[in-house]
Design a protein around this motif. Structure first.
Motif, mmCIF file in Angstrom:
data_model
loop_
_atom_site.group_PDB
_atom_site.id
_atom_site.type_symbol
_atom_site.label_atom_id
_atom_site.label_comp_id
_atom_site.label_asym_id
_atom_site.label_seq_id
_atom_site.Cartn_x
_atom_site.Cartn_y
_atom_site.Cartn_z
ATOM 1 N N LYS A 42 0.821 -1.199 0.000
ATOM 2 C CA LYS A 42 0.000 0.000 0.000
ATOM 3 C C LYS A 42 0.854 1.248 0.000
ATOM 4 C CE LYS A 42 -3.658 -2.360 2.521
ATOM 5 N NZ LYS A 42 -4.387 -2.445 3.804
ATOM 6 N N ALA A 43 2.078 1.138 0.516
ATOM 7 C CA ALA A 43 2.938 2.315 0.590
ATOM 8 C C ALA A 43 3.320 2.835 -0.783
ATOM 9 C CB ALA A 43 4.209 1.995 1.371
ATOM 10 N N PHE A 44 3.091 2.064 -1.846
ATOM 11 C CA PHE A 44 3.473 2.469 -3.187
ATOM 12 C C PHE A 44 2.281 2.890 -4.031
ATOM 13 C CE2 PHE A 44 7.024 -0.186 -1.914
ATOM 14 C CZ PHE A 44 8.089 0.601 -2.304
ATOM 15 N N SER A 45 1.090 2.995 -3.450
ATOM 16 C CA SER A 45 -0.080 3.375 -4.223
ATOM 17 C C SER A 45 0.033 4.844 -4.605
ATOM 18 C CB SER A 45 -1.354 3.132 -3.407
ATOM 19 O OG SER A 45 -1.308 3.870 -2.215
ATOM 20 N N GLY A 46 -0.214 5.163 -5.899
ATOM 21 C CA GLY A 46 -0.130 6.534 -6.353
ATOM 22 C C GLY A 46 1.300 7.032 -6.388
ATOM 23 N N ASN A 47 1.443 8.361 -6.335
ATOM 24 C CA ASN A 47 2.767 8.965 -6.416
ATOM 25 C C ASN A 47 3.324 9.377 -5.064
ATOM 26 O OD1 ASN A 47 2.915 8.793 -9.235
ATOM 27 N ND2 ASN A 47 1.585 10.589 -9.432
ATOM 28 N N LEU A 48 2.577 9.136 -3.981
ATOM 29 C CA LEU A 48 3.032 9.532 -2.652
ATOM 30 C C LEU A 48 3.217 8.315 -1.775
ATOM 31 C CD1 LEU A 48 0.678 12.570 -1.972
ATOM 32 C CD2 LEU A 48 3.032 12.625 -2.770
ATOM 33 N N ILE A 49 4.233 8.377 -0.958
ATOM 34 C CA ILE A 49 4.435 7.330 0.037
ATOM 35 C C ILE A 49 3.791 7.819 1.322
ATOM 36 C CG2 ILE A 49 6.129 6.013 1.347
ATOM 37 C CD1 ILE A 49 8.060 6.356 -0.935
ATOM 38 N N HIS A 50 2.648 7.243 1.692
ATOM 39 C CA HIS A 50 1.909 7.701 2.860
ATOM 40 C C HIS A 50 2.481 7.051 4.112
ATOM 41 C CE1 HIS A 50 -1.016 9.693 0.340
ATOM 42 N NE2 HIS A 50 -1.090 8.607 -0.391
ATOM 43 N N GLN A 51 3.041 7.850 4.979
ATOM 44 C CA GLN A 51 3.631 7.337 6.219
ATOM 45 C C GLN A 51 3.287 8.268 7.362
ATOM 46 O OE1 GLN A 51 7.771 7.305 5.079
ATOM 47 N NE2 GLN A 51 7.723 5.107 4.826
ATOM 48 N N PRO A 52 3.086 7.731 8.529
ATOM 49 C CA PRO A 52 2.918 8.603 9.700
ATOM 50 C C PRO A 52 4.157 9.476 9.880
ATOM 51 C CG PRO A 52 2.257 6.368 10.225
ATOM 52 C CD PRO A 52 2.914 6.317 8.869
ATOM 53 N N LEU A 53 3.975 10.550 10.546
ATOM 54 C CA LEU A 53 5.040 11.540 10.675
ATOM 55 C C LEU A 53 6.312 10.956 11.277
ATOM 56 C CD1 LEU A 53 5.842 14.483 10.322
ATOM 57 C CD2 LEU A 53 4.848 14.961 12.558
ATOM 58 N N VAL A 54 6.193 10.085 12.276
ATOM 59 C CA VAL A 54 7.385 9.551 12.936
ATOM 60 C C VAL A 54 8.256 8.790 11.949
ATOM 61 C CG1 VAL A 54 6.221 7.426 13.701
ATOM 62 C CG2 VAL A 54 8.245 8.250 14.913
ATOM 63 N N HIS A 55 7.643 8.035 11.038
ATOM 64 C CA HIS A 55 8.426 7.263 10.070
ATOM 65 C C HIS A 55 9.033 8.175 9.009
ATOM 66 C CE1 HIS A 55 7.403 3.326 11.669
ATOM 67 N NE2 HIS A 55 6.203 3.806 11.886
ATOM 68 N N MET A 56 8.300 9.211 8.636
ATOM 69 C CA MET A 56 8.856 10.157 7.675
ATOM 70 C C MET A 56 10.034 10.909 8.279
ATOM 71 S SD MET A 56 5.416 11.681 5.946
ATOM 72 C CE MET A 56 6.395 12.633 4.817
ATOM 73 N N GLU A 57 9.937 11.248 9.553
ATOM 74 C CA GLU A 57 11.045 11.942 10.221
ATOM 75 C C GLU A 57 12.277 11.055 10.297
ATOM 76 O OE1 GLU A 57 9.307 13.050 13.927
ATOM 77 O OE2 GLU A 57 8.620 15.004 13.184
ATOM 78 N N ARG A 58 12.080 9.771 10.515
ATOM 79 C CA ARG A 58 13.219 8.846 10.548
ATOM 80 C C ARG A 58 13.932 8.800 9.202
ATOM 81 N NH1 ARG A 58 10.368 3.703 13.673
ATOM 82 N NH2 ARG A 58 10.146 4.722 15.715
#
Length: 364
Positions: free
Chosen positions: A76-92
């Motif tokens: 699911k993380a690859f659906s569309g052109n955005l990688i949807h992640q909660p903020l904590v994972h994006m910050e990492r």
């Protein structure tokens, strides 16, 4: 007898009662859906996704129609052109990218994607997943998850413990077993993740597991590797006790440790850096889980990879993932500051890349 007018009024009254009951049921359902506790992992993170989406608009994900069907990502993380992640994972991931760009830390953060690294990465082609093994951070459970996904066993409970690490029988291919072009495609398209924990606590776990308890009955750690470290690094040669943590720290912090590493072979995977194991600055990972927050990270990883409906991460015993500051300080209490600083110098890349603080006993 009831007149037609009375019957009409009674029918209207009855209909009104049904309407009131119906509206009450609808309102109750709405209240329940709105205010019930989130079921744990997905629901409570949605507001963070909305907050952080604008930060990843520039992230490039290869379009699906550029690649053969067998390499299309299913997560699911690859659906569309955005990688949807909660903020904590994006910050990492943002921290990782920033440290990777720090030229002062380049020698500690970069490594070649060699066969040694590719041997650490396990493949699940059916669900387009790559998992890099970082020993002493609960990797056995993740291997069980992949074994089930690959179809070798139908459930985690059915997997014999002696099979999990038997790579001839567990149905887990290593990325190194593929051709260069197949490796490149998988690295570009698959969902990729690994788990980290406080670097010093991980070293303590490795020492206890391999040189103190040795629950898997691997005699070479005590009878071959330990004597090699003692001969080289023990100050008092008259001592006859087995390998001590102080000896282990001197070995790991020695800038010339590699000549022993070559003799020890792949057994060093239990204490080498995350950088050496998984090449995080060279491979673009989708998620980096932390052992200290595994109760939240494990379900998130399963959901992000699109497999949360197929398998669950095994139950985590209470308190097992909590960072034990007292234990770490106790193990390092009898070791010289010089040896600790040399050890930190080697693992500084791991501390910085994954957001772990320099230990307090080094700052005093």
């Amino acid at each position: 007898w009831l007149t037609p007018d009375n019957m009409h009024h009674q029918w209207l009254l009855l209909a009104a009662c049904f309407w009131v009951i119906f509206m009450f049921m609808v309102a109750s359902k709405f209240i329940t859906l709105t205010f019930k506790d989130p079921d744990g992992y997905g629901a409570k993170q949605e507001p963070l996704i909305l907050t952080a989406v604008t930060k990843v608009e520039a992230v490039h994900v290869p379009k699906e129609n550029h690649w053969p069907a067998e390499f299309q990502p299913t997560g699911k993380a690859f659906s569309g052109n955005l990688i949807h992640q909660p903020l904590v994972h994006m910050e990492r991931l943002e921290l990782l990218r920033n440290v990777c760009r720090d030229t002062a830390l380049r020698d500690l953060s970069h490594t070649a994607v060699s066969k040694f690294v590719l041997d650490r990465i396990f493949v699940c082609d059916k669900h387009k997943i790559l998992f890099c093994q970082t020993p002493k951070v609960g990797n056995t459970q993740w291997k069980k998850v992949l074994i089930v996904l690959n179809g070798a066993f139908s459930s985690i409970e059915e997997i014999p413990e002696n099979i999990v690490h038997d790579h001839e029988k567990n149905g887990l291919p290593r990325l190194s077993s593929f051709s260069d072009s197949e490796i490149k495609k998988r690295l570009n398209l698959y969902f990729k993740f690994f788990i980290v924990r406080d670097p010093f606590e991980r070293l303590i776990s490795a020492f206890k597991d391999k040189f103190v308890h040795n629950p898997r009955f691997e005699p070479w750690y005590r009878h071959e590797i330990a004597p090699g470290i003692i001969r080289k690094y023990r100050k008092n040669r008259t001592e006859t006790k087995g390998l001590q943590f102080e000896d282990f720290v001197r070995y790991l912090g020695d800038p010339n440790h590699r000549w022993l590493d070559v003799q020890f072979g792949d057994h060093i995977i239990h204490w080498v850096t995350y950088v050496e194991l998984c090449a995080p600055c060279e491979i673009t990972y989708s998620v980096i889980g932390h052992h200290e927050t595994l109760e939240d990270d494990a379900p998130y990883i399963l959901k992000a990879a699109g497999i949360d409906h197929l398998v669950s991460y095994p139950t985590i015993p209470p308190g097992i993932t909590v960072y034990n500051k007292t234990k770490v300080e106790r193990y390092f209490s009898g070791i010289s500051k010089r040896d600790i600083r040399r050890l930190y110098a080697r693992f500084e890349g791991d501390f910085k890349l994954f957001g772990y603080r320099e230990p307090d006993f080094l700052l005093n």
